[in-house]
Structures are given as structure tokens and as C-alpha cells.
Motif scaffolding. Sequence first.
Motif, PDB file in Angstrom:
ATOM      1  N   GLU A   1      80.864  58.906  -7.075  1.00  0.00           N
ATOM      2  CA  GLU A   1      80.059  58.770  -8.302  1.00  0.00           C
ATOM      3  C   GLU A   1      79.565  60.124  -8.790  1.00  0.00           C
ATOM      4  O   GLU A   1      79.302  60.320  -9.973  1.00  0.00           O
ATOM      5  CB  GLU A   1      78.841  57.880  -8.049  1.00  0.00           C
ATOM      6  CG  GLU A   1      79.137  56.559  -7.368  1.00  0.00           C
ATOM      7  CD  GLU A   1      78.934  56.620  -5.862  1.00  0.00           C
ATOM      8  OE1 GLU A   1      79.473  57.561  -5.219  1.00  0.00           O
ATOM      9  OE2 GLU A   1      78.227  55.758  -5.329  1.00  0.00           O
ATOM     10  N   VAL A   2      79.415  61.062  -7.859  1.00  0.00           N
ATOM     11  CA  VAL A   2      78.939  62.403  -8.219  1.00  0.00           C
ATOM     12  C   VAL A   2      80.089  63.177  -8.843  1.00  0.00           C
ATOM     13  O   VAL A   2      81.178  63.269  -8.272  1.00  0.00           O
ATOM     14  CB  VAL A   2      78.402  63.135  -6.966  1.00  0.00           C
ATOM     15  CG1 VAL A   2      78.085  64.583  -7.293  1.00  0.00           C
ATOM     16  CG2 VAL A   2      77.167  62.416  -6.436  1.00  0.00           C
ATOM     17  N   LYS A   3      79.836  63.757 -10.001  1.00  0.00           N
ATOM     18  CA  LYS A   3      80.885  64.465 -10.728  1.00  0.00           C
ATOM     19  C   LYS A   3      80.686  65.979 -10.741  1.00  0.00           C
ATOM     20  O   LYS A   3      81.611  66.709 -11.102  1.00  0.00           O
ATOM     21  CB  LYS A   3      80.945  63.954 -12.174  1.00  0.00           C
ATOM     22  CG  LYS A   3      81.166  62.448 -12.303  1.00  0.00           C
ATOM     23  CD  LYS A   3      82.432  61.997 -11.600  1.00  0.00           C
ATOM     24  CE  LYS A   3      82.650  60.487 -11.751  1.00  0.00           C
ATOM     25  NZ  LYS A   3      83.816  60.008 -10.976  1.00  0.00           N
ATOM     26  N   THR A   4      79.500  66.443 -10.369  1.00  0.00           N
ATOM     27  CA  THR A   4      79.226  67.879 -10.400  1.00  0.00           C
ATOM     28  C   THR A   4      78.444  68.288  -9.160  1.00  0.00           C
ATOM     29  O   THR A   4      77.404  67.687  -8.861  1.00  0.00           O
ATOM     30  CB  THR A   4      78.411  68.274 -11.646  1.00  0.00           C
ATOM     31  OG1 THR A   4      79.106  67.856 -12.817  1.00  0.00           O
ATOM     32  CG2 THR A   4      78.190  69.786 -11.703  1.00  0.00           C
ATOM     33  N   ILE A   5      78.954  69.277  -8.436  1.00  0.00           N
ATOM     34  CA  ILE A   5      78.227  69.889  -7.320  1.00  0.00           C
ATOM     35  C   ILE A   5      78.324  71.401  -7.501  1.00  0.00           C
ATOM     36  O   ILE A   5      79.407  71.974  -7.438  1.00  0.00           O
ATOM     37  CB  ILE A   5      78.796  69.486  -5.944  1.00  0.00           C
ATOM     38  CG1 ILE A   5      78.763  67.964  -5.763  1.00  0.00           C
ATOM     39  CG2 ILE A   5      78.003  70.171  -4.828  1.00  0.00           C
ATOM     40  CD1 ILE A   5      79.355  67.491  -4.431  1.00  0.00           C
ATOM     41  N   GLY A   6      77.185  72.034  -7.754  1.00  0.00           N
ATOM     42  CA  GLY A   6      77.158  73.480  -7.925  1.00  0.00           C
ATOM     43  C   GLY A   6      77.074  74.188  -6.584  1.00  0.00           C
ATOM     44  O   GLY A   6      76.601  73.616  -5.594  1.00  0.00           O
ATOM     45  N   GLY A   7      77.522  75.429  -6.550  1.00  0.00           N
ATOM     46  CA  GLY A   7      77.497  76.187  -5.300  1.00  0.00           C
ATOM     47  C   GLY A   7      76.962  77.592  -5.486  1.00  0.00           C
ATOM     48  O   GLY A   7      75.774  77.785  -5.726  1.00  0.00           O
ATOM     49  N   TYR A   8      77.857  78.579  -5.394  1.00  0.00           N
ATOM     50  CA  TYR A   8      77.454  79.981  -5.502  1.00  0.00           C
ATOM     51  C   TYR A   8      76.938  80.283  -6.903  1.00  0.00           C
ATOM     52  O   TYR A   8      77.492  79.850  -7.906  1.00  0.00           O
ATOM     53  CB  TYR A   8      78.643  80.880  -5.191  1.00  0.00           C
ATOM     54  CG  TYR A   8      78.384  82.337  -5.518  1.00  0.00           C
ATOM     55  CD1 TYR A   8      77.773  83.173  -4.600  1.00  0.00           C
ATOM     56  CD2 TYR A   8      78.742  82.856  -6.754  1.00  0.00           C
ATOM     57  CE1 TYR A   8      77.515  84.505  -4.895  1.00  0.00           C
ATOM     58  CE2 TYR A   8      78.500  84.186  -7.069  1.00  0.00           C
ATOM     59  CZ  TYR A   8      77.883  85.004  -6.136  1.00  0.00           C
ATOM     60  OH  TYR A   8      77.632  86.314  -6.446  1.00  0.00           O
ATOM     61  N   ARG A   9      75.851  81.042  -6.959  1.00  0.00           N
ATOM     62  CA  ARG A   9      75.354  81.602  -8.212  1.00  0.00           C
ATOM     63  C   ARG A   9      74.376  82.707  -7.888  1.00  0.00           C
ATOM     64  O   ARG A   9      73.841  82.786  -6.779  1.00  0.00           O
ATOM     65  CB  ARG A   9      74.681  80.534  -9.081  1.00  0.00           C
ATOM     66  CG  ARG A   9      73.356  80.010  -8.535  1.00  0.00           C
ATOM     67  CD  ARG A   9      72.581  79.230  -9.599  1.00  0.00           C
ATOM     68  NE  ARG A   9      71.259  78.881  -9.133  1.00  0.00           N
ATOM     69  CZ  ARG A   9      70.929  77.743  -8.563  1.00  0.00           C
ATOM     70  NH1 ARG A   9      71.863  76.825  -8.376  1.00  0.00           N
ATOM     71  NH2 ARG A   9      69.690  77.516  -8.169  1.00  0.00           N
ATOM     72  N   GLN A  10      74.128  83.563  -8.843  1.00  0.00           N
ATOM     73  CA  GLN A  10      73.113  84.590  -8.692  1.00  0.00           C
ATOM     74  C   GLN A  10      71.736  83.941  -8.770  1.00  0.00           C
ATOM     75  O   GLN A  10      71.511  83.040  -9.577  1.00  0.00           O
ATOM     76  CB  GLN A  10      73.267  85.659  -9.768  1.00  0.00           C
ATOM     77  CG  GLN A  10      74.516  86.506  -9.597  1.00  0.00           C
ATOM     78  CD  GLN A  10      74.506  87.250  -8.266  1.00  0.00           C
ATOM     79  OE1 GLN A  10      73.488  87.790  -7.840  1.00  0.00           O
ATOM     80  NE2 GLN A  10      75.661  87.279  -7.599  1.00  0.00           N
ATOM     81  N   ASP A  11      70.828  84.403  -7.927  1.00  0.00           N
ATOM     82  CA  ASP A  11      69.500  83.796  -7.853  1.00  0.00           C
ATOM     83  C   ASP A  11      68.602  84.770  -7.080  1.00  0.00           C
ATOM     84  O   ASP A  11      69.093  85.472  -6.178  1.00  0.00           O
ATOM     85  CB  ASP A  11      69.593  82.451  -7.111  1.00  0.00           C
ATOM     86  CG  ASP A  11      68.319  81.629  -7.218  1.00  0.00           C
ATOM     87  OD1 ASP A  11      68.224  80.822  -8.155  1.00  0.00           O
ATOM     88  OD2 ASP A  11      67.429  81.802  -6.361  1.00  0.00           O
TER      89      ASP A  11
ATOM     90  N   ILE B   1      84.962  68.677  -5.551  1.00  0.00           N
ATOM     91  CA  ILE B   1      84.639  69.070  -6.925  1.00  0.00           C
ATOM     92  C   ILE B   1      83.824  70.355  -6.972  1.00  0.00           C
ATOM     93  O   ILE B   1      83.566  70.878  -8.057  1.00  0.00           O
ATOM     94  CB  ILE B   1      83.863  67.944  -7.641  1.00  0.00           C
ATOM     95  CG1 ILE B   1      82.560  67.610  -6.895  1.00  0.00           C
ATOM     96  CG2 ILE B   1      84.730  66.701  -7.778  1.00  0.00           C
ATOM     97  CD1 ILE B   1      81.687  66.598  -7.612  1.00  0.00           C
ATOM     98  N   THR B   2      83.426  70.876  -5.818  1.00  0.00           N
ATOM     99  CA  THR B   2      82.587  72.075  -5.783  1.00  0.00           C
ATOM    100  C   THR B   2      83.436  73.339  -5.833  1.00  0.00           C
ATOM    101  O   THR B   2      84.359  73.490  -5.028  1.00  0.00           O
ATOM    102  CB  THR B   2      81.756  72.112  -4.488  1.00  0.00           C
ATOM    103  OG1 THR B   2      81.134  70.854  -4.293  1.00  0.00           O
ATOM    104  CG2 THR B   2      80.719  73.213  -4.546  1.00  0.00           C
ATOM    105  N   PRO B   3      83.136  74.271  -6.725  1.00  0.00           N
ATOM    106  CA  PRO B   3      83.803  75.579  -6.643  1.00  0.00           C
ATOM    107  C   PRO B   3      83.422  76.252  -5.324  1.00  0.00           C
ATOM    108  O   PRO B   3      82.249  76.439  -5.041  1.00  0.00           O
ATOM    109  CB  PRO B   3      83.226  76.345  -7.846  1.00  0.00           C
ATOM    110  CG  PRO B   3      82.680  75.294  -8.759  1.00  0.00           C
ATOM    111  CD  PRO B   3      82.221  74.184  -7.874  1.00  0.00           C
ATOM    112  N   GLU B   4      84.410  76.583  -4.494  1.00  0.00           N
ATOM    113  CA  GLU B   4      84.130  77.054  -3.141  1.00  0.00           C
ATOM    114  C   GLU B   4      84.057  78.570  -3.017  1.00  0.00           C
ATOM    115  O   GLU B   4      83.684  79.083  -1.966  1.00  0.00           O
ATOM    116  CB  GLU B   4      85.175  76.489  -2.172  1.00  0.00           C
ATOM    117  CG  GLU B   4      85.099  74.964  -2.071  1.00  0.00           C
ATOM    118  CD  GLU B   4      86.130  74.373  -1.124  1.00  0.00           C
ATOM    119  OE1 GLU B   4      86.987  75.141  -0.626  1.00  0.00           O
ATOM    120  OE2 GLU B   4      86.085  73.154  -0.889  1.00  0.00           O
ATOM    121  N   ASN B   5      84.403  79.283  -4.062  1.00  0.00           N
ATOM    122  CA  ASN B   5      84.338  80.735  -4.024  1.00  0.00           C
ATOM    123  C   ASN B   5      82.906  81.191  -3.735  1.00  0.00           C
ATOM    124  O   ASN B   5      81.966  80.777  -4.405  1.00  0.00           O
ATOM    125  CB  ASN B   5      84.800  81.327  -5.358  1.00  0.00           C
ATOM    126  CG  ASN B   5      84.836  82.845  -5.318  1.00  0.00           C
ATOM    127  OD1 ASN B   5      85.306  83.437  -4.350  1.00  0.00           O
ATOM    128  ND2 ASN B   5      84.314  83.466  -6.367  1.00  0.00           N
TER     129      ASN B   5
END
Length: 220
Positions: free
Chosen positions: A116-126, A93-97
Motif C-alpha cells: 500500500e505504501v508508494k513512497t519511501i524516502g532515503g538519503y537526503r541532505q539534512d 520503491i526506495t532509492p538506495e543510493n
Amino acid sequence: MRDDKVRSVGSSSSRNGRGRLLALAGSIVISAALIYAQTAEPPARQPGAVPGEQQEFVPGPPPSGSPPPAAELMAASAPVAGAATPFALPAGITPENGLQVNTIRVARALSVLFPEVKTIGGYRQDPLPWHPNGLAIDVMIPNHGSEEGIALGNQIAGYALANAKRWGVIHVIWRQGFYPGVGAPSWTADYGNETANHFDHIHIATNGGGYPTGDEEYYI
């Protein structure tokens, strides 16, 4: 496809027949340890802490100078776990880009193991390097304030720590606890809200392993 053109990010030791037993035992022990740790007195709020997601990776001193609970030390020194047979991991479910290979492997494994986990975040500006460099994911915990949500978060954090060496995990942050893959854990500062203090998600950082070329196969 020739073997030398495929990067397998699984481990050869995953073929150890006793590995699955170790994985289950390690996960259970660590989950129990984390559950115990969450019953300990939470860290006192530190004056002058600036809330904000960009602060989330900065370990702080333990509350009132006290050491972390013994259960947290157990979690940080968890054994490396394995699987009985290699299992190919589909995209989860994680965007892999923008993610590096070890981060993708962790994200895919957790997607399979914890539906059960529906959202996993990955890359982002930080402002900090972990997410922009593809080194970290954020596992969002459903009903994170409930007993069931906390137990699920403990299990996921414990599983990541149990496989820290195998998966390249360098630290986990969950419910204001900072757990290095190797070494003693500590509390983080109080940044004033649930997200910054990691009460609604688990931050898992890896050592990267390089950006994918397209030939990778991911295993646990």
C-alpha cells in the motif's frame, strides 16, 4: 559466488520454524498497542518549539510531565521476530543510493510487506546525521489522517520495532511518538506541522551496517 565474498544481511535465526508465528504475533500485539496509544491524549503544544524537519529527531519531555502510555512501553519492549524460511528481498520503491545495508534491508522488507505504501524516502541532505549518512528512511503513509492510514502506520511502526534487534533499528518516530529500539519511549516536541511531527510519515533509523559493496544479498 563464494560465501566469503557475499555479505548476507539476513539472520541465521530466520530459519527458525517458529519464527513466522512469532513475527505475526509480535506485529499484531505491537500494532494493537500503537492503536491504543494513538487514542491517548496527544502531547500538549510546547511554547517556543521551532517547526522544521531538521528538528524531527530530538526527543522532548512528555506532555505535562506525564509518562508515556503503557501501550507505548509495550511497543518499545517488543520481542524479536523471525521468519520461517529466508526470503530474498528484491529492490523496492526506495532509492538506495547513499543508504547503508541495514537501512536498505528495512526499506526492501517494508516495500514487500506493505505494498500500500508508494513512497519511501532515503538519503537526503539534512543538518542531522541520519539521512545524510544513509541511516534512515521515511515511510510515507497514504491517507495518513484516516483510520485506515493510522492503522497502517501503526502496523508498520510495530513491525519495525518487533524486528529492531534483527534489522538494526535504533529508533522509530510516528505521530509525535519517539520509540527507541531498546528502552522507554517518549513524546517529541510539537514542531507545528504534520510533517515535522511525523503524522504523515514514519521515520525509521538503523545502525547502518556499512555501505554496500555490491555483493550483498538481502533477506528476511
